[in-house]
Design a protein around this motif. Structure first.
Motif, PDB file in Angstrom:
ATOM      1  N   VAL A 288       0.845  -1.194   0.000  1.00  0.00           N
ATOM      2  CA  VAL A 288       0.000   0.000   0.000  1.00  0.00           C
ATOM      3  C   VAL A 288       0.881   1.245   0.000  1.00  0.00           C
ATOM      4  N   ILE A 290       3.831   1.636  -1.337  1.00  0.00           N
ATOM      5  CA  ILE A 290       4.363   1.895  -2.676  1.00  0.00           C
ATOM      6  C   ILE A 290       3.281   2.506  -3.564  1.00  0.00           C
ATOM      7  N   GLY A 291       2.059   1.962  -3.470  1.00  0.00           N
ATOM      8  CA  GLY A 291       0.949   2.509  -4.260  1.00  0.00           C
ATOM      9  C   GLY A 291       0.722   3.975  -3.944  1.00  0.00           C
ATOM     10  N   CYS A 292       0.717   4.290  -2.649  1.00  0.00           N
ATOM     11  CA  CYS A 292       0.508   5.683  -2.241  1.00  0.00           C
ATOM     12  C   CYS A 292       1.686   6.547  -2.674  1.00  0.00           C
ATOM     13  N   ILE A 294       3.551   6.204  -5.370  1.00  0.00           N
ATOM     14  CA  ILE A 294       3.382   6.548  -6.785  1.00  0.00           C
ATOM     15  C   ILE A 294       2.352   7.668  -6.919  1.00  0.00           C
ATOM     16  N   ALA A 295       1.194   7.467  -6.270  1.00  0.00           N
ATOM     17  CA  ALA A 295       0.111   8.433  -6.416  1.00  0.00           C
ATOM     18  C   ALA A 295       0.528   9.806  -5.893  1.00  0.00           C
TER      19      ALA A 295
END
Lengths: 316, 305
Positions: A288, A290-292, A294-295
């Motif tokens: 999560v 890493i996802g955040c 990127i965003a």
């Protein structure tokens, strides 16, 4: 008293992985940063490189199709060629179409490769993966720190070679055409540049670097399995490129080291602070993050730490 | 043979419902939303949590209705999940996509990638990795045709429920898009955003409606997937390729195209399970996808509703 050898060993392990990722990120940067080709199947291309080199160099085993016992260098070269070939096939199929179709096609390729790796047991070892992948010079240097350091030197050497090659490519007229296509394809076409050919070349060369990175990874770990090449790998590599700064090769390399450091640190913290029973759930939280990352990077600093230098001054 | 077709229809109705939402995002918000599959996953799990909560308040909620494996609790939970998933889609737009809209569609695709990753793993963190079911009741498949007639035809009541409700949903959506003012505004925006704006259509309102409806359809599809197969936190990403294949096959922006595409993809999966084996099931969608891209990249029905 700090265990100096242990620390050095830990750091060199970290650096070998980050260097392999940096080679892959350079390939992704050529595709996305310089040409604007959106590849969401990076893990698939890395897997092809890793499996090609692994299957060609491992000693022969009963019940396996491959295992030719080639030298590692030949395996790595073959990894680049085979990954480039797959890149060419994907490129011919998808590069003529709308931009996001390439994303969907590469995503599908990665899923399919994952399925083949998991199920074509006689070729890939299935879920058990490929073992006994030769580690170059290990007979000579043993398994300890000297070998790790030597492999690090090899990996960094390959990264430097790749960097120099890509830098000279993107600074050449060829690279200028790529950027022109990225910015305004119609204009590039109007100037007589066959944009499809350039995009295909860029996609193939980028794929070859991904294959090389996969091979560097495989010969360091000595063991690969399908779960090493899950979509999460693609996301990590994208995070590296976005955080480092797309369109700048030094940024791409820097991003690989920064994001891998961030990832390992987050993993280490979770291991230290989360109880044993909850570790699997904590690993999910790590993703999560890493996802955040990127965003957040896209929203707050779309050009990355070390983004592309503007070629034309006075414009923004 | 008939059984393969029937199974394909069931898989297809899940794919079709998800694909409509994805297709609407593609044609109205104008980017390939890689996080759409996660909306299906969240919808399915939100319904699971809601129905579990209802079932603990009173056993009456869990009592199976007629031949079905689920009680009224699941139907109420389905409605709740639709609302919550729609809110999730709206929230995602407000937090992320809205801020990036000016940067072009590929930035949005990357962002949706990050969002998908975060959503999927939050689900894994929250619910754990073990497959889940709405009900432990086992269903006996009803034999519609004996084995002697073309291999026979069997289906569970749940599967029929899914099929019928999917058709009702799609028909309702079709009427909404054809008859209502908002539906017309959405079609206009998909066709020509600039012209739609000039004629006084509020683009933000259309976008909000698109996210809401995409979320609702995704939740229904997710619950259906949970009802007919099982729920896993990775179900979203597993369904993503079939969804995209259906959208591209049908033609971006075409509702009935997405439905037809969904059924074709469902059929392809069903056939591949029988002929190649279940392990290569997800590759079937990919093969369909590649075939369409090569032969007819704009899909069966072009860029229109």
């Amino acid at each position: 008293m700090i265990d100096f050898n242990g620390l050095l060993s830990y750091v060199s392990f970290f650096l070998v992985f980050a260097t392999a990722y940096a080679i892959i990120t350079l390939g992704l940067n050529l595709q996305w940063g310089f040409t604007g080709l959106f590849n969401v199947g990076v893990a698939g291309f890395v897997a092809i490189g890793a499996y090609t080199s692994a299957l060609l160099t491992t000693p022969h085993q009963e019940g396996h199709l491959a295992g030719l016992g080639w030298p590692v260098a030949a395996g790595m070269l073959a990894a680049m060629l085979v990954t480039g070939l797959v890149g060419a096939i994907v490129g011919v199929l998808a590069l003529r179409l709308r931009q996001d179709y390439l994303a969907i096609t590469t995503f599908g390729i990665a899923v399919t490769i994952q399925l083949v790796a998991n199920n074509a047991t006689s070729l890939t070892g299935g879920p058990f993966g490929v073992q006994f992948i030769p580690r170059p010079l290990q007979a000579w240097l043993g398994t300890g720190l000297p070998w790790t350091l030597a492999y690090l030197a090899l990996a960094v050497g390959l990264l430097v070679l790749a960097y120099l090659a890509i830098e000279s490519l993107v600074k050449s007229p060829w690279g200028r055409v790529l950027r022109a296509i990225r910015e305004d394809e119609d204009a590039a076409n109007a100037l007589g540049k066959k944009s499809f050919n350039y995009r295909l070349q860029s996609f193939v060369i980028g794929s070859m670097l991904m294959g090389l990175g996969g091979a560097v990874y495989a010969h360091f770990v000595g063991f690969i399995a399908p779960e090493d090449f899950l979509p999460i790998l693609t996301f990590q590599l994208w995070a590296m490129l976005i955080v480092g700064g797309a369109g700048n090769n030094r940024g791409a390399i820097l991003g690989a080291y920064v994001v891998w450091a961030f990832w390992t640190a987050a993993g280490g913290l979770m291991r230290d602070f989360v109880p044993q029973a909850e570790q699997a759930r904590a690993a999910a939280l790590q993703v999560v993050l890493i996802g955040c990352l990127i965003a957040m990077m896209l929203v707050l600093r779309p050009r990355g730490i070390y983004g592309e230098k503007l070629v034309v001054h006075g414009q923004s | 043979m008939l059984q393969i077709l029937a199974d394909g229809l069931i898989i297809g109705s899940v794919v079709a419902l998800g694909a409509i939402g994805l297709s609407m995002t593609l044609s109205i918000v104008r980017f390939s939303n890689f996080s759409h599959g996660e909306l299906l996953g969240w919808g399915a799990y939100l319904a699971l949590v809601a129905s579990t909560a209802l079932n603990t308040t009173s056993g009456a909620w869990a009592t199976p209705i007629g031949p079905f494996s689920f009680g009224w609790g699941l139907l109420v939970a389905l409605v709740l999940a639709c609302g919550l998933t729609a809110l999730l889609a709206l929230g995602l737009d407000a937090v992320l996509f809205k801020r990036l809209r000016k940067q072009g569609s590929i930035t949005l695709v990357i962002a949706s990638f990050g969002a998908a990753l975060a959503l999927r793993n939050l689900l894994l963190f929250w619910q754990g990795g073990i497959p889940r079911y709405y009900s432990e009741n086992l269903q006996i498949a009803i034999a519609f045709l004996p084995r002697s007639t073309w291999g026979g035809l069997r289906a569970t009541p749940d599967q029929l429920f899914v099929l019928v409700l999917a058709l009702v949903t799609v028909t309702g959506l079709h009427l909404f898009l054809q008859r209502s003012t908002l539906g017309r505004a959405m079609r206009a925006t998909a066709l020509n955003p600039g012209l739609a704006r000039v004629t006084g259509i509020d683009p933000e309102r259309v976008l909000r409606a698109t996210w809401l409806m995409g979320g609702v359809l995704a939740a229904i599809a997710g619950v259906f997937a949970g009802l007919t197969v099982q729920m896993r936190p990775t179900m979203g990403v597993d369904l993503l390729l079939p969804l995209f294949a259906a959208v591209i096959l049908g033609g971006i922006g075409s509702i009935w195209g997405a439905v037809l595409g969904g059924f074709v993809v469902g059929m392809a999966e069903s056939i591949s399970i029988t002929w190649v084996g279940a392990e290569y099931r997800s590759a079937a969608a990919f093969v369909v996808l590649i075939a369409i891209l090569m032969v007819r990249p704009r899909g069966l029905f072009g860029e229109k509703y």
